[in-house]
Design an enzyme around this catalytic site. Structure first.
Site, PDB file in Angstrom:
ATOM      1  N   ASP A 171     -13.577  -5.278 -19.538  1.00 36.70           N
ATOM      2  CA  ASP A 171     -14.457  -5.920 -20.514  1.00 36.70           C
ATOM      3  C   ASP A 171     -15.217  -7.090 -19.883  1.00 36.70           C
ATOM      4  O   ASP A 171     -14.814  -7.619 -18.848  1.00 36.70           O
ATOM      5  CB  ASP A 171     -13.630  -6.509 -21.672  1.00 36.70           C
ATOM      6  CG  ASP A 171     -12.910  -5.452 -22.486  1.00 36.70           C
ATOM      7  OD1 ASP A 171     -13.072  -4.253 -22.195  1.00 36.70           O
ATOM      8  OD2 ASP A 171     -12.171  -5.838 -23.408  1.00 36.70           O
ATOM      9  N   HIS A 229     -10.499  -7.325 -17.189  1.00 36.87           N
ATOM     10  CA  HIS A 229     -11.814  -7.955 -17.370  1.00 36.87           C
ATOM     11  C   HIS A 229     -12.545  -8.120 -16.038  1.00 36.87           C
ATOM     12  O   HIS A 229     -12.003  -8.760 -15.137  1.00 36.87           O
ATOM     13  CB  HIS A 229     -11.638  -9.326 -18.027  1.00 36.87           C
ATOM     14  CG  HIS A 229     -11.052  -9.239 -19.414  1.00 36.87           C
ATOM     15  ND1 HIS A 229      -9.721  -9.003 -19.621  1.00 36.87           N
ATOM     16  CD2 HIS A 229     -11.629  -9.317 -20.623  1.00 36.87           C
ATOM     17  CE1 HIS A 229      -9.499  -8.949 -20.934  1.00 36.87           C
ATOM     18  NE2 HIS A 229     -10.640  -9.135 -21.567  1.00 36.87           N
TER      19      HIS A 229
HETATM   20 ZN   LIG Z   1     -14.215  -9.576 -24.108  1.00 38.67          ZN
END
Ligand SMILES: [Zn+2]
Length: 207
Positions: free
Chosen positions: A21, A164
């Site tokens: 992400d 991430h």
């Molecule tokens: Zn996020």
């Protein structure tokens, strides 16, 4: 109530999905190198604002064969927001990703995993299915050994793992922990016999 979402794939298949992400970021190409070395395909939930900042990196992710999903335009917390605000966040990110990568996302991950009234309508309007996770690495706050232990302990058939390649909308974020974690985790899970798939392959297997 907040729209259709998936948390994991078929527990009868030894396939798992790595998801990233908050990208793209300046360090995403380093992550692409690690994945390419192991011939692993992943899914990247990109923020529209980051795509507009680093369009060439966003394109590189797509052309490496990874799946691109929508992670909103500006990474807001979606609770207590109006349906109109939510629609803007969905549609601006769809537009930025389409314009710069040529991909129309079909998967959506809510910022902070938080969904709210209006998420469902916005998802439906853009034909997006929500993707949550089976296990999250907490790679924005833990060290790499803890991230690897956490995910290695929680992985199982069909798992969707969340890491991430950016840090919200930060410019030049330090994602060293994420890179180290992936360097260790991928060979470890391949050794355990898992096959890495994109979310599309994991949720809609063709074999
Ligand atoms: Zn996020």
């Amino acid at each position: 109530m907040f729209g259709r979402s998936v948390w994991r794939g078929n527990p009868a298949r030894n396939a798992i999905a790595l998801t990233f992400d908050d990208g793209p970021s300046e360090s995403t190409p380093q992550l692409l190198e690690i994945l390419a070395r192991h011939k692993v395909a992943a899914t990247f939930f990109q923020c529209g604002a980051n795509v507009e900042r680093l369009p060439a990196v966003a394109r590189e992710v797509a052309s490496a064969g990874h799946t691109i999903g929508n992670h909103s335009q500006t990474h807001p917390l979606l609770c207590f927001r109006s349906a109109g605000f939510m629609e803007q966040e969905f549609s601006r990110a769809q537009g930025a990703i389409q314009a710069h990568t040529g991909v129309t996302p079909v998967w959506f991950r809510a910022p902070f995993g938080v969904r709210w009234f209006g998420t469902r309508q916005a998802q439906r309007r853009h034909a997006l299915t929500g993707v949550m996770w089976t296990a999250i690495g907490n790679d924005w706050k833990l060290g790499a050994p803890a991230v690897v232990d956490r995910l290695a302990a929680r992985v199982r058939n069909g798992a969707i793992l969340c890491l991430h390649d950016g840090r919200e909308l930060r410019v030049r974020p330090d994602i060293g922990v994420t890179l180290d974690s992936v360097r260790r985790l991928v060979p470890m899970l391949l050794d355990r016999g898992y096959v890495f798939e994109t979310v599309s392959q994991l949720i809609c297997p063709t074999t």
